[in-house]
Motif scaffolding. Structure first.
Motif, PDB file in Angstrom:
ATOM      1  N   LEU A 163      42.046  48.487  36.132  1.00  0.00           N
ATOM      2  CA  LEU A 163      41.683  47.114  36.974  1.00  0.00           C
ATOM      3  C   LEU A 163      40.797  47.626  38.336  1.00  0.00           C
ATOM      4  CD1 LEU A 163      40.673  44.305  36.973  1.00  0.00           C
ATOM      5  CD2 LEU A 163      42.596  43.644  37.720  1.00  0.00           C
ATOM      6  N   THR A 166      37.638  49.466  38.280  1.00  0.00           N
ATOM      7  CA  THR A 166      36.472  49.079  37.839  1.00  0.00           C
ATOM      8  C   THR A 166      35.302  48.590  38.734  1.00  0.00           C
ATOM      9  OG1 THR A 166      37.359  46.533  37.676  1.00  0.00           O
ATOM     10  CG2 THR A 166      37.582  47.846  35.787  1.00  0.00           C
ATOM     11  N   THR A 170      35.688  42.099  44.110  1.00  0.00           N
ATOM     12  CA  THR A 170      36.912  41.946  44.637  1.00  0.00           C
ATOM     13  C   THR A 170      37.410  40.621  44.151  1.00  0.00           C
ATOM     14  OG1 THR A 170      36.787  43.080  46.704  1.00  0.00           O
ATOM     15  CG2 THR A 170      38.597  41.291  46.448  1.00  0.00           C
ATOM     16  N   SER A 172      36.081  38.794  41.329  1.00  0.00           N
ATOM     17  CA  SER A 172      36.100  38.800  39.967  1.00  0.00           C
ATOM     18  C   SER A 172      37.526  39.577  39.435  1.00  0.00           C
ATOM     19  CB  SER A 172      34.767  39.876  39.244  1.00  0.00           C
ATOM     20  OG  SER A 172      35.033  39.815  38.075  1.00  0.00           O
ATOM     21  N   LYS A 173      37.954  40.724  40.150  1.00  0.00           N
ATOM     22  CA  LYS A 173      39.207  41.400  39.672  1.00  0.00           C
ATOM     23  C   LYS A 173      40.304  40.297  40.056  1.00  0.00           C
ATOM     24  CE  LYS A 173      37.483  45.897  40.947  1.00  0.00           C
ATOM     25  NZ  LYS A 173      37.943  47.276  41.848  1.00  0.00           N
ATOM     26  N   TRP A 174      40.331  39.523  41.119  1.00  0.00           N
ATOM     27  CA  TRP A 174      41.419  38.644  41.219  1.00  0.00           C
ATOM     28  C   TRP A 174      41.338  37.619  40.146  1.00  0.00           C
ATOM     29  CZ3 TRP A 174      45.550  39.565  43.771  1.00  0.00           C
ATOM     30  CH2 TRP A 174      45.574  40.161  44.915  1.00  0.00           C
ATOM     31  N   THR A 176      40.563  38.318  37.228  1.00  0.00           N
ATOM     32  CA  THR A 176      41.165  38.659  36.139  1.00  0.00           C
ATOM     33  C   THR A 176      42.666  38.981  35.837  1.00  0.00           C
ATOM     34  OG1 THR A 176      39.055  40.296  35.795  1.00  0.00           O
ATOM     35  CG2 THR A 176      41.112  41.055  34.876  1.00  0.00           C
ATOM     36  N   SER A 223      40.829  47.368  44.572  1.00  0.00           N
ATOM     37  CA  SER A 223      40.671  48.783  44.220  1.00  0.00           C
ATOM     38  C   SER A 223      41.770  49.668  45.174  1.00  0.00           C
ATOM     39  CB  SER A 223      39.430  49.265  44.812  1.00  0.00           C
ATOM     40  OG  SER A 223      39.293  49.052  46.216  1.00  0.00           O
TER      41      SER A 223
END
Length: 271
Positions: A163, A166, A170, A172-174, A176, A223
């Motif tokens: 993850l 990708t 930032t 959007s990753k949280w 996820t 990241s």
């Protein structure tokens, strides 16, 4: 004979033992007759599967397919899984794209029934990829029967760096992370968040996670977890807090704080 993973002690010490013996333990686990049978059947049959309907109507194939993505609990939800697979992921309105748990999206993308005229089951290396993931996940499940915290730690060690790399934003990753129950649980416990945390507004949850990340790691950018040392720090904090939660009835708040402080001092000495 069924192989049971060996985890002689809990907490970070148990985690260190598990990591040291991982190669031997996974080899012993994969040598089981049941795993060998699953592998042989999947290799023999999967190339002839051309539709989601065929897959969900073969319980043995479906068990391996779902198990490869940690979705084995859905084995009885044939209509739901068929819909996820048939919709694919290329259309904005596809069911998998709407679900919070992105493992469904990975499942649908990997099989390709809804996105391509020829599904990925026809690819020469398809069975290898699915079976590799299946055996890994089944080992995690077996570890979880001994110690669920260890299973969560193994899962986040595998998934979080992926993850992290990708190109999503930032935030959007949280989201996820919040949509992936195992990842979410590790972060919530490592950050000392209460059980009721999931009941608050979703945007407030994301903000809280980002703030806790800044406090612990100096940044909210996920990241950073492409760095194995950062993942290890997160896992350590999760396991320490898990141990403390298990014995919290007999510990004062001051003792809890002292234990956390001692864990951090030990980590710096090891580094």
């Amino acid at each position: 004979m069924t192989y049971t993973p060996i985890i002689p002690i809990g907490g970070y010490a148990g985690w260190a033992f598990l990591k040291r013996t991982m190669a031997q333990q996974t080899n012993a686990f994969n040598a089981q007759a049941s795993i060998k049978r699953d592998e042989a059947y999947f290799r023999e049959k999967i190339g002839s599967i051309t539709s989601a309907e065929q897959l969900v109507n073969d319980p043995r194939l479906l068990r391996v397919a779902l198990g490869a993505f940690g979705l084995e609990a859905d084995i009885g939800n044939k209509f739901f899984i068929r819909k996820v697979l048939e919709d694919g992921t290329l259309k904005a309105g596809a069911l998998a794209n709407k679900l919070a748990n992105k493992q469904y999206q990975k499942l649908s993308t990997t099989f390709g029934f809804g996105d391509f005229n020829t599904p990925r089951t026809k690819l020469s290396d398809f069975a290898d990829k699915i079976l590799g993931s299946y055996k890994t996940q089944q080992f995690f499940v077996a570890v979880g029967t001994q110690n669920e915290d260890m299973r969560l730690a193994l899962n986040i060690e595998q998934e979080l760096p992926v993850l992290a790399k990708t190109e999503a934003s930032t935030l959007s990753k949280w989201f996820t992370v919040m949509g992936n129950p195992p990842l979410r649980k590790v972060f919530e416990r490592a950050f000392g968040l209460p059980v009721s945390f999931g009941a608050i507004d979703i945007d407030k949850q994301a903000e809280t996670l980002q703030n806790r990340s800044k406090a612990m790691f100096g940044t909210d950018d996920l990241s950073q977890f492409s760095d194995g040392d950062k993942v290890d720090k997160l896992v350590r904090q999760f396991l320490v807090r898990s141990e403390l939660a298990a014995s919290s009835a007999s510990l004062s708040s001051g003792q809890v704080a002292l234990a956390l402080l001692q864990s951090n001092v030990s980590r710096f000495r090891l580094n």
